[in-house]
Each structure stands twice: as structure tokens, then as C-alpha cells.
Design an enzyme around this catalytic site. Structure first.
Site, mmCIF file in Angstrom:
data_model
loop_
_atom_site.group_PDB
_atom_site.id
_atom_site.type_symbol
_atom_site.label_atom_id
_atom_site.label_comp_id
_atom_site.label_asym_id
_atom_site.label_seq_id
_atom_site.Cartn_x
_atom_site.Cartn_y
_atom_site.Cartn_z
ATOM 1 N N GLN A 206 0.834 -1.207 0.000
ATOM 2 C CA GLN A 206 0.000 0.000 0.000
ATOM 3 C C GLN A 206 0.874 1.265 0.000
ATOM 4 O O GLN A 206 0.497 2.300 -0.545
ATOM 5 C CB GLN A 206 -0.917 0.029 1.224
ATOM 6 C CG GLN A 206 -2.070 -0.948 1.196
ATOM 7 C CD GLN A 206 -1.759 -2.273 1.859
ATOM 8 O OE1 GLN A 206 -0.576 -2.678 1.937
ATOM 9 N NE2 GLN A 206 -2.766 -2.974 2.343
ATOM 10 N N ASP A 247 -7.556 1.020 11.690
ATOM 11 C CA ASP A 247 -8.707 0.249 11.205
ATOM 12 C C ASP A 247 -9.740 0.071 12.295
ATOM 13 O O ASP A 247 -10.923 -0.136 12.011
ATOM 14 C CB ASP A 247 -8.239 -1.108 10.680
ATOM 15 C CG ASP A 247 -7.442 -0.921 9.410
ATOM 16 O OD1 ASP A 247 -6.241 -0.615 9.518
ATOM 17 O OD2 ASP A 247 -8.030 -1.022 8.318
ATOM 18 N N ASN A 257 -4.134 -1.584 13.399
ATOM 19 C CA ASN A 257 -3.782 -0.976 12.119
ATOM 20 C C ASN A 257 -2.925 -1.937 11.316
ATOM 21 O O ASN A 257 -2.645 -3.057 11.737
ATOM 22 C CB ASN A 257 -3.053 0.370 12.352
ATOM 23 C CG ASN A 257 -2.958 1.198 11.079
ATOM 24 O OD1 ASN A 257 -3.944 1.373 10.375
ATOM 25 N ND2 ASN A 257 -1.760 1.676 10.777
HETATM 26 C C1 LIG Z 1 -7.453 5.432 6.430
HETATM 27 S S1 LIG Z 1 -7.331 3.962 7.269
HETATM 28 C C2 LIG Z 1 -6.498 2.965 6.165
HETATM 29 C C3 LIG Z 1 -6.037 1.707 6.842
HETATM 30 O O1 LIG Z 1 -6.560 0.605 6.109
HETATM 31 C C4 LIG Z 1 -5.458 -0.117 5.623
HETATM 32 O O2 LIG Z 1 -5.710 -1.464 5.551
HETATM 33 P P1 LIG Z 1 -6.028 -2.156 4.133
HETATM 34 O O3 LIG Z 1 -5.165 -1.497 3.096
HETATM 35 O O4 LIG Z 1 -5.685 -3.603 4.397
HETATM 36 O O5 LIG Z 1 -7.504 -1.931 3.917
HETATM 37 C C5 LIG Z 1 -4.363 0.163 6.602
HETATM 38 O O6 LIG Z 1 -4.523 -0.575 7.781
HETATM 39 C C6 LIG Z 1 -4.547 1.632 6.823
HETATM 40 O O7 LIG Z 1 -3.960 2.145 7.962
#
Ligand SMILES: CSC[C@H]1O[C@H](OP(=O)(O)O)[C@H](O)[C@@H]1O
Length: 359
Positions: A206, A247, A257
């Protein structure tokens, strides 16, 4: 009267938008190389998009879930028993991903809206309005948090700072502008950012794929590093803040998170960096006393073993938890749209959520 979702204040792109009676999603699995969109027209398609991480990020999957209910109501058209007619849609969306509380929070908001509708209401139209309101409120919360977080940085520093961030918490993960990355955007606009150090955030990348894409589009000076380099960078570079998203935040301030956040908090403590968590109040789960009970999503080993289409599987199993828990005592401040909580604990979060908070 439908409330249009205005994301032009945030960015020229949006991870998700209501477009021609469909939920248009930017397929984040293809970024940064390809910008392709997928139109969802029912709850099953939205649930699949969430589970496959075509759309991801705690607030974004909540918003997508809300639109999924609105889409299903449109697909059904009319019903004498909307609760029964939408039951399967709610169930499949709630099961799409387990850890981020925003999904279940948004679906509860949609259930509550449905329950309050008059017997002869135009249910599809009213549920679409509710989903758009959730979307617009998230964007507005992000703009508020960005300002609060930037002001906090400015309280401590008058010159541009080096900031380390993890995963993606930008417009791609939210209803627009971003949470932690929203603070970084606002700090950049206030002349308070020198360089953003971006964890690549294995295995789904990400950071190197999505956060880098967002920062590059806006000309914010940044560089990507392997997750394992974070400690070395804190030791050798003049980094003053670690700023991340969440999260799910437990009632005692523990933060769930992206995997790797817990390690960053310990490194930040050791090196004297300030650790900021930025999340809307829809990420705070006051029913969760502490994070020990939370379900940590585990995803396929393929996410570790398949790199750019090449398999690097040496024939032993992989363990792929995609979230971890950062205890409240390793967090300097939590920034929400309701206010900021320094040295978070259960009482301070309870005060925040009951509007008794002073900030
Ligand atoms: C703005 S909160 C985004 C939060 O979500 C991400 O998880 P994922 O990419 O697996 O949905 C990640 O934990 C981020 O901090």
C-alpha cells in the site's frame, strides 16, 4: 434531495464515486501502473470488491458497504419487507473483511436508516442519500482532522519536518483527502513537510504503490523504503513524527492498524519520535474494551509468494496477518474529527465520544 459528494476539494481522483447509478471504484490492485475503474451495481459485486481489495482502507470499505446496500435496494426495486429483502446483502457485506470497524459501523448506520423510514418511503432513494451522507461526512471529517493534525505539528515545529508513514491512508483509503495522509497534505500546505518517508508496507505494498502514487501526483517530496529500514531511518535521519491511520480503535485507546504499526511504535518510542494516529470517530469501537478480542485478518500466502507475477514460494507455509495491535501507551496522540486525545486512555476516549472533550 440527494447530497452530491464533492470530492473536488480533496483530489482530482476518488477511490469511489456514485456514477451513472453505479458505484464506480478505482481498482487499487492495478495502481500505480494502471488507472482502471470498475462499476458495481449490486451488493455482491461490492462485497467481492472489498474482499479482493479492489477497494480498501477502513473508511473507504465502510463507505463502499453503505453504497452496496443502496445498490441492492435499487436492484430489488420494491418490497413489502425491505428488512428481509436486504438481509442477505447486509450479511455478505459484513463478512467481506473482519478487522476495520468502519464497515460494520456504516452498515449499522444503513440498518438504522432503513428502520426509521416511513412505510411508503422511496427506500432505494433514501438509502442512496444515506450512503452519500456517510461518504460526504467522511470527507468532511478528513478535512477537519487534517487541520487539527497540522496544527499539532505546528505547535511543536516551525520548520519543515521529516515524517514517516505506513500503509496508505490517503484519498484511496477514505471518502477523500485521507486521514494520516490528509494531515501530511495539510502540513505540506502549511510548509511543515520536508520529506515523507514511506514504508513500502509488505506484502500488499500500500505504501510503495498507493501512498507513493498519491504523493507523487501532488509533488510532495517523498521516498519509499523497505519496512525493515524504518528503524535505521529513525536512527540516522532527522525524522520527528510517525503518522499512521487505524482500522479499529478500542475503547482503551489500543489501535489496530496495518501489520508493522506496532513495531513502528516501539521504534518511535526508542528514538524519541512522536507517534500520531489519525482516524475518524467511525473507527473507534467503544464496545471493544481492549484490542485482545479483535479479529486480525489473515490473508492468502500468495500475497507473500507472488511478486510481479513471479512465484517465490520455497515450499514452506506463510503466515500473513495483515493487522496488528499498538497499545495505547505507545501512542502520543489520536486525532479524530471530534478532537485530539493526547496520551489516550479509556476515560479520555469516553469523554471524546460523549462530546465532553475539550480540544
Ligand atoms: C485510512 S485507514 C487505512 C487503513 O486501512 C489499511 O488497511 P487495508 O489497506 O488492508 O484496507 C491500513 O490498515 C490503513 O492504515
Amino acid at each position: 434531495m440527494q447530497r452530491a459528494v464533492h470530492t473536488d476539494v480533496a483530489d482530482s481522483f476518488s477511490a469511489l464515486a456514485w456514477h451513472n447509478d453505479a458505484l464506480r471504484l478505482l481498482d487499487q490492485r492495478l495502481l500505480p501502473g494502471r488507472e482502471e475503474y470498475v462499476d458495481c451495481t449490486d451488493a455482491a459485486q461490492v462485497a467481492a470488491a472489498i474482499g479482493d481489495m479492489l477497494v480498501r482502507g477502513a473508511p473507504a470499505i465502510g463507505i463502499a458497504g453503505a453504497y452496496g446496500i443502496a445498490l441492492q435496494a435499487r436492484a430489488i426495486g420494491s418490497s413489502d419487507d425491505w428488512t428481509a429483502a436486504l438481509a442477505e446483502a447486509f450479511e455478505m457485506l459484513e463478512a467481506a473483511r473482519p478487522t476495520a470497524v468502519n464497515l460494520s459501523w456504516a452498515l449499522k448506520m444503513m440498518r438504522d436508516r432503513l428502520a426509521r423510514l416511513a412505510p411508503h418511503a422511496d427506500v432505494p432513494a433514501r438509502l442512496l442519500e444515506a450512503a452519500q451522507s456517510i461518504h460526504q461526512s467522511d470527507l468532511e471529517a478528513n478535512l477537519t482532522m487534517a487541520k487539527l493534525g497540522m496544527q499539532l505539528i505546528r505547535k511543536h515545529h516551525k520548520t519543515p519536518q521529516n515524517i514517516l508513514t505506513h500503509c496508505n491512508t490517503g484519498a484511496l483509503a477514505t471518502g477523500g483527502y485521507g486521514t494520516a495522509l490528509g494531515v501530511i497534505r495539510a502540513a505540506q500546505a502549511a510548509g511543515l513537510v520536508d520529506t515523507v518517508f514511506v514504508d513500502e508496507t509488505r506484502p500488499w505494498l500500500q505504501g510503495s504503490r498507493l501512498t507513493a502514487w498519491e504523493l507523487q501526483r501532488e509533488g510532495i517530496q517523498a521516498c519509499v523504503h523497505v519496512d525493515a529500514a524504518a528503524g535505521h531511518l529513525m536512527k540516522t535521519r532527522d525524522i520527528t513524527w510517525v503518522i499512521v491511520g487505524a482500522d479499529r480503535i478500542a475503547a482503551n485507546g489500543d489501535v489496530i492498524n496495518k501489520i508493522g504499526t506496532y513495531a513502528l511504535s516501539i521504534l518511535a518510542m526508542h528514538h524519541g519520535l512522536r507517534f500520531m494516529v489519525v482516524a475518524p470517530s467511525s473507527s473507534i469501537d467503544m464496545a471493544l474494551e481492549n484490542a485482545d478480542e479483535v479479529v486480525i485478518e489473515e490473508r492468502s500466502a500468495d500475497e507473500l509468494f507472488v511478486l510481479g507475477g513471479q512465484t517465490v514460494d520455497a515450499g514452506i507455509p506463510a503466515f500473513n496477518p495483515v493487522f496488528d495491535v499498538t497499545p495505547a501507551d505507545l501512542i502520543d496522540v489520536i486525532v479524530t474529527e471530534k478532537g485530539i486525545v493526547e496520551r489516550p486512555d479509556a476515560k479520555k476516549l469516553a469523554d471524546l465520544m460523549s462530546h465532553r472533550h475539550l480540544h
